[in-house]
Design a protein around this motif. Structure first.
Motif, mmCIF file in Angstrom:
data_model
loop_
_atom_site.group_PDB
_atom_site.id
_atom_site.type_symbol
_atom_site.label_atom_id
_atom_site.label_comp_id
_atom_site.label_asym_id
_atom_site.label_seq_id
_atom_site.Cartn_x
_atom_site.Cartn_y
_atom_site.Cartn_z
ATOM 1 N N TRP A 28 -0.269 -62.438 35.659
ATOM 2 C CA TRP A 28 -0.394 -62.054 36.694
ATOM 3 C C TRP A 28 -1.742 -61.538 36.930
ATOM 4 O O TRP A 28 -2.581 -61.809 38.241
ATOM 5 C CB TRP A 28 0.575 -60.646 36.687
ATOM 6 N N GLU A 99 8.010 -64.297 32.883
ATOM 7 C CA GLU A 99 7.805 -64.319 34.176
ATOM 8 C C GLU A 99 8.907 -64.480 35.188
ATOM 9 O O GLU A 99 8.706 -63.753 36.365
ATOM 10 C CB GLU A 99 7.198 -65.905 34.300
ATOM 11 N N ASN A 103 8.949 -61.827 38.132
ATOM 12 C CA ASN A 103 8.683 -62.353 39.631
ATOM 13 C C ASN A 103 10.088 -61.453 40.681
ATOM 14 O O ASN A 103 9.937 -61.254 41.540
ATOM 15 C CB ASN A 103 8.865 -63.651 39.791
#
Length: 125
Positions: A28, A99, A103
């Motif tokens: 990120w 991830e 997200n």
């Protein structure tokens, strides 16, 4: 602390926002994105409720900040001391590590992670 975590005695744990402990956040940050304490905990998210956890301290390059507020930015290498229940710890661990939960928590996007799941999710022609 009671308002955020409830009446039960909370767990205390610490994490370092590095590639070993928090690979999803390392990616990120590498993409040039920013992240605040509040965003990590979902304080300003429309996508999920705020996690029942409190950041007790942020340590950066030897300087400690007690009870960092929601608008305090995080950076690679920051160490965070949390207090919360076990379900909050599991949620934070997932956000830091992978991830897909990152997200979902930070962007509200639930994309399939693996090749086969992306293949199934692709519209057929």
């Amino acid at each position: 602390l009671v308002r955020a975590c409830g009446e039960r005695l909370p767990y205390l744990w610490s994490v370092c926002l590095d590639r070993t402990i928090a690979p999803a956040l390392a990616d990120w940050f590498a993409e040039g994105r920013t992240l605040s304490v509040g965003a990590l905990l979902g304080a300003r998210s429309r996508h999920h409720a705020k996690l029942p956890v409190v950041v007790l301290m942020r340590s950066r390059r030897g300087e400690q900040m007690l009870l960092p507020g929601d608008f305090i930015d995080l950076a690679p290498g920051d160490e965070l001391l949390f207090a919360g229940q076990s379900d909050a710890r599991r949620a934070i661990t997932a956000i830091l590590a992978a991830e897909t939960p990152r997200n979902l928590a930070l962007l509200g996007v639930d994309r399939p992670a693996g090749w086969i799941w992306r293949r199934f999710a692709r519209p057929t022609e």
